[in-house]
Scaffold this active site. Structure first.
Site, PDB file in Angstrom:
ATOM      1  CG  PHE A   1      -3.567   2.145 -12.992  1.00 26.33           C
ATOM      2  CD1 PHE A   1      -4.626   1.592 -13.195  1.00 26.33           C
ATOM      3  CD2 PHE A   1      -3.545   2.773 -11.757  1.00 26.33           C
ATOM      4  CE1 PHE A   1      -5.783   1.609 -12.496  1.00 26.33           C
ATOM      5  CE2 PHE A   1      -4.497   2.990 -11.148  1.00 26.33           C
ATOM      6  CZ  PHE A   1      -5.594   2.316 -11.378  1.00 26.33           C
ATOM      7  N   GLY A   2      -2.671   4.754 -15.737  1.00 22.68           N
ATOM      8  CA  GLY A   2      -2.676   6.569 -15.746  1.00 22.68           C
ATOM      9  C   GLY A   2      -3.636   7.084 -14.674  1.00 22.68           C
TER      10      GLY A   2
ATOM     11  CB  THR B   1      -0.741   9.688  -9.899  1.00 24.04           C
ATOM     12  OG1 THR B   1      -1.020   8.838  -8.951  1.00 24.04           O
ATOM     13  CG2 THR B   1       0.085  10.718  -9.066  1.00 24.04           C
TER      14      THR B   1
ATOM     15  CB  SER C   1      -3.770  11.401  -1.291  1.00 22.95           C
ATOM     16  OG  SER C   1      -2.634  10.674  -0.726  1.00 22.95           O
TER      17      SER C   1
ATOM     18  CB  SER D   1       5.011   1.907 -12.463  1.00 26.42           C
ATOM     19  OG  SER D   1       5.249   2.678 -11.139  1.00 26.42           O
TER      20      SER D   1
ATOM     21  NE  ARG E   1      31.782  -7.072  11.681  1.00 26.70           N
ATOM     22  CZ  ARG E   1      32.904  -6.610  11.522  1.00 26.70           C
ATOM     23  NH1 ARG E   1      33.550  -7.158  10.353  1.00 26.70           N
ATOM     24  NH2 ARG E   1      33.420  -5.470  11.887  1.00 26.70           N
TER      25      ARG E   1
ATOM     26  CD  GLN F   1      20.778 -11.797  26.433  1.00 32.03           C
ATOM     27  OE1 GLN F   1      19.989 -10.777  26.819  1.00 32.03           O
ATOM     28  NE2 GLN F   1      20.966 -12.829  27.238  1.00 32.03           N
ATOM     29  CG  MET F   2      20.816  -5.523  22.916  1.00 32.87           C
ATOM     30  SD  MET F   2      21.279  -3.722  23.049  1.00 32.87           S
ATOM     31  CE  MET F   2      22.727  -3.996  23.983  1.00 32.87           C
TER      32      MET F   2
ATOM     33  CD  GLU G   1      -0.320  -0.039  -6.796  1.00 38.92           C
ATOM     34  OE1 GLU G   1      -1.163  -0.639  -6.632  1.00 38.92           O
ATOM     35  OE2 GLU G   1       0.562  -0.540  -7.711  1.00 38.92           O
TER      36      GLU G   1
HETATM   37  N1  COS Z   1     -14.113  -0.608  -5.274  1.00 41.17           N
HETATM   38  C1  COS Z   1     -15.299  -0.164  -5.758  1.00 41.17           C
HETATM   39  N2  COS Z   1     -15.979   1.255  -5.641  1.00 41.17           N
HETATM   40  C2  COS Z   1     -15.402   1.915  -4.668  1.00 41.17           C
HETATM   41  C3  COS Z   1     -14.236   1.458  -3.950  1.00 41.17           C
HETATM   42  C4  COS Z   1     -13.736   0.154  -4.113  1.00 41.17           C
HETATM   43  N3  COS Z   1     -12.762  -0.385  -3.447  1.00 41.17           N
HETATM   44  N4  COS Z   1     -13.877   2.462  -3.094  1.00 41.17           N
HETATM   45  C5  COS Z   1     -15.072   3.539  -3.286  1.00 41.17           C
HETATM   46  N5  COS Z   1     -15.685   3.126  -4.334  1.00 41.17           N
HETATM   47  C6  COS Z   1     -17.067   3.869  -4.695  1.00 41.17           C
HETATM   48  C7  COS Z   1     -17.838   4.123  -3.688  1.00 41.17           C
HETATM   49  O1  COS Z   1     -18.727   3.226  -3.422  1.00 41.17           O
HETATM   50  C8  COS Z   1     -18.442   5.372  -4.194  1.00 41.17           C
HETATM   51  O2  COS Z   1     -19.569   5.114  -4.965  1.00 41.17           O
HETATM   52  P1  COS Z   1     -20.895   5.797  -5.057  1.00 41.17           P
HETATM   53  O3  COS Z   1     -20.745   7.433  -5.366  1.00 41.17           O
HETATM   54  O4  COS Z   1     -21.762   5.146  -5.881  1.00 41.17           O
HETATM   55  O5  COS Z   1     -21.645   6.050  -3.621  1.00 41.17           O
HETATM   56  C9  COS Z   1     -17.402   6.283  -4.885  1.00 41.17           C
HETATM   57  O6  COS Z   1     -16.525   5.134  -5.324  1.00 41.17           O
HETATM   58  C10 COS Z   1     -16.624   7.121  -4.036  1.00 41.17           C
HETATM   59  O7  COS Z   1     -16.062   6.526  -3.115  1.00 41.17           O
HETATM   60  P2  COS Z   1     -15.568   7.501  -1.663  1.00 41.17           P
HETATM   61  O8  COS Z   1     -16.620   8.214  -1.003  1.00 41.17           O
HETATM   62  O9  COS Z   1     -14.898   6.391  -0.825  1.00 41.17           O
HETATM   63  O10 COS Z   1     -14.441   8.375  -2.459  1.00 41.17           O
HETATM   64  P3  COS Z   1     -13.576   9.237  -1.646  1.00 41.17           P
HETATM   65  O11 COS Z   1     -13.285  10.374  -2.585  1.00 41.17           O
HETATM   66  O12 COS Z   1     -14.030   9.682  -0.240  1.00 41.17           O
HETATM   67  O13 COS Z   1     -12.359   8.204  -1.588  1.00 41.17           O
HETATM   68  C11 COS Z   1     -10.059   7.898  -0.780  1.00 41.17           C
HETATM   69  C12 COS Z   1     -11.184   8.668  -0.747  1.00 41.17           C
HETATM   70  C13 COS Z   1      -8.989   8.502  -0.059  1.00 41.17           C
HETATM   71  C14 COS Z   1     -10.508   6.348  -0.320  1.00 41.17           C
HETATM   72  C15 COS Z   1      -9.523   7.523  -2.181  1.00 41.17           C
HETATM   73  O14 COS Z   1      -9.319   8.880  -2.813  1.00 41.17           O
HETATM   74  C16 COS Z   1      -8.150   6.805  -2.254  1.00 41.17           C
HETATM   75  O15 COS Z   1      -7.969   5.701  -2.162  1.00 41.17           O
HETATM   76  N6  COS Z   1      -7.147   7.649  -2.769  1.00 41.17           N
HETATM   77  C17 COS Z   1      -5.828   7.350  -2.827  1.00 41.17           C
HETATM   78  C18 COS Z   1      -5.487   7.107  -4.316  1.00 41.17           C
HETATM   79  C19 COS Z   1      -4.269   6.329  -4.488  1.00 41.17           C
HETATM   80  O16 COS Z   1      -3.903   5.348  -4.034  1.00 41.17           O
HETATM   81  N7  COS Z   1      -3.354   6.797  -5.424  1.00 41.17           N
HETATM   82  C20 COS Z   1      -2.068   6.400  -5.543  1.00 41.17           C
HETATM   83  C21 COS Z   1      -1.625   6.436  -7.068  1.00 41.17           C
HETATM   84  S1  COS Z   1      -2.586   5.380  -7.763  1.00 41.17           S
HETATM   85  S2  COS Z   1      -1.172   4.184  -8.573  1.00 41.17           S
END
Ligand code: COS
Length: 384
Positions: free
Chosen positions: A123-124, A126, A132, A158, A268, A279-280, A363
């Site tokens: 799953f590409g 990052t 984040s 991964s 042990r 107890q601890m 994730e």
């Molecule tokens: N399922 C489907 N659609 C989703 C969704 C979900 N779980 N979460 C958000 N969306 C959609 C929203 O509905 C929105 O759609 P519209 O543009 O049509 O309104 C769009 O996606 C944007 O959503 P949002 O406003 O929540 O986006 P943000 O940029 O604010 O999201 C977070 C921010 C932090 C929540 C997000 O970027 C995130 O989860 N980051 C972490 C990423 C991560 O886990 N990385 C790890 C590596 S991957 S292995």
């Protein structure tokens, strides 16, 4: 909600536990030292149906529910988090994403081989400058003839160097953030696609982690997963499944940390008594037990929501936040119960501690889960 396991769920639990006891636990320390586990393990898991638990039978899966999926992750996570990570990515991030967003042709092409273990997926998402902030990726997708050209770099992937197929997220319209993102199913043998193993990790040493390099990789239109502009939603919906897998696996880690601690505390001797009589020590064991039970119930709650076909983002974030932190607390506590021996790689807690540290990072960090929960509570997004 009734969380007692059905006959079928009990059978899968027993079968995976037996498999893990025979085929994973005896070798996990050796694999950790060698930095890899045998590819053949995945063929065997595929044969037994463990790689396609929630995938319908018509696509080569076992056609079971999400609680069954959590059970498989818990039992494999109990045995070894490296194997569980490989499995989570394959099943939760790749197969379920193709099932939800793929065309019939894409499902037929990829799912049977992924479920059988003949093919491995990654799953590409990052990138070096976008973790984040997943909407800020810079891998580009440009139209070319009747297909696309992809260029960019992915990190911390991964299964990255093992994969036969990669879901690659790319930006089709620079500057448009999440609105321009698209997802592609890329055959990793395509010209211009290379990968490199990442080393030097604290834990999960047996799981494959790679960097992906895409240098003008030409893919046909049929490689597009979903529509242009849906890439971010695809990634987020995939993470609703991926985080569930991580949480389930961490229940297994937390349970293992408890089990080895109870066993050690009864064996042990200190001050002429088993340390379990202090107890601890019992305080630590009781806290670990509460963490395991609470984490499992939060996972089952999220699984129940998924089984109803409802949006699971919030229950999944709650389960992921709690279960990953619980696994870390329990692994740390297991070291404490084992005293000096807990600090040695001759005992279980040291590897449990190293392996689960990443769970509150990958994730979606614990902080991201809190911000998702906080936004749901307040209606205010802290990350805009
Ligand atoms: N399922 C489907 N659609 C989703 C969704 C979900 N779980 N979460 C958000 N969306 C959609 C929203 O509905 C929105 O759609 P519209 O543009 O049509 O309104 C769009 O996606 C944007 O959503 P949002 O406003 O929540 O986006 P943000 O940029 O604010 O999201 C977070 C921010 C932090 C929540 C997000 O970027 C995130 O989860 N980051 C972490 C990423 C991560 O886990 N990385 C790890 C590596 S991957 S292995």
């Amino acid at each position: 909600m009734d969380f007692s396991l059905s006959e079928e769920q009990r059978m899968i639990k027993d079968s995976v536990r037996k498999f893990a006891q025979e085929r994973i636990i005896p070798y996990a320390h050796q694999w950790d030292h060698e930095g890899k586990f045998p590819r053949e393990l995945l063929y065997k898991m595929g044969e037994l149906g463990y790689l396609g638990v929630p995938i319908p039978e018509e696509y080569g899966g076992a056609g079971l529910d999400y609680i069954s999926e959590a059970i498989v992750f818990e039992e494999v996570g109990y045995a070894d988090s490296s194997v569980r990570t490989t499995l989570s990515v394959q099943m939760s991030l790749v197969e379920l994403t193709i099932l939800k967003w793929g065309t019939e042709a894409q499902k037929q092409k990829y799912l049977p081989n992924l479920c059988s273990g003949q093919s491995i997926g990654c799953f590409g998402l990052t990138e070096p400058n976008a973790g984040s902030d997943a909407g800020n990726i810079s891998t580009s997708a440009k139209r070319s003839g009747d297909g696309w050209v992809l260029s960019g770099q992915k990190v911390w992937i991964s299964n990255g160097t093992w994969a036969d197929v990669a879901i690659v997220f790319a930006q089709t319209e620079p500057g448009s953030k999440h609105r321009g993102m698209a997802a592609f199913l890329v055959d990793t043998k395509t010209s211009g696609f290379t990968s490199r193993k990442m080393t030097g990790k604290l834990g999960l040493k047996a799981s494959d982690t790679g960097e992906l390099f895409l240098d003008n990789v030409q893919v046909p239109e049929s490689a597009l997963l979903g529509k242009v502009g849906e890439g971010f939603k695809i990634a987020m919906s995939a993470l609703d499944n991926g985080r569930y897998g991580v949480a389930s696996g961490c229940v297994g880690t937390a349970q293992r940390a408890l089990d080895v601690s109870v066993r050690y505390a009864k064996e042990r001797i200190a001050f002429d008594k088993p340390i379990a009589s202090f107890q601890m020590v019992q305080d630590m064991l009781a806290q670990m037990k509460v963490d395991v039970e609470a984490a499992r119930l939060l996972v089952y709650n999220a699984g129940w929501v998924k089984n109803q076909g409802l949006v699971s983002t919030i229950p999944v974030s709650i389960a992921k936040l709690f279960a990953t932190e619980a696994a870390k607390r329990n692994a740390d506590m297991a070291i404490q119960v084992h005293g000096g021996y807990g600090y040695s790689d001759e005992y279980e807690p040291e590897k449990l501690w190293r392996d689960c540290r990443v769970a509150s990072l990958y994730e979606g960090t614990s902080q991201i889960q809190k911000l998702i929960i906080g936004r749901d509570l307040t209606g205010i997004a802290a990350f805009e």
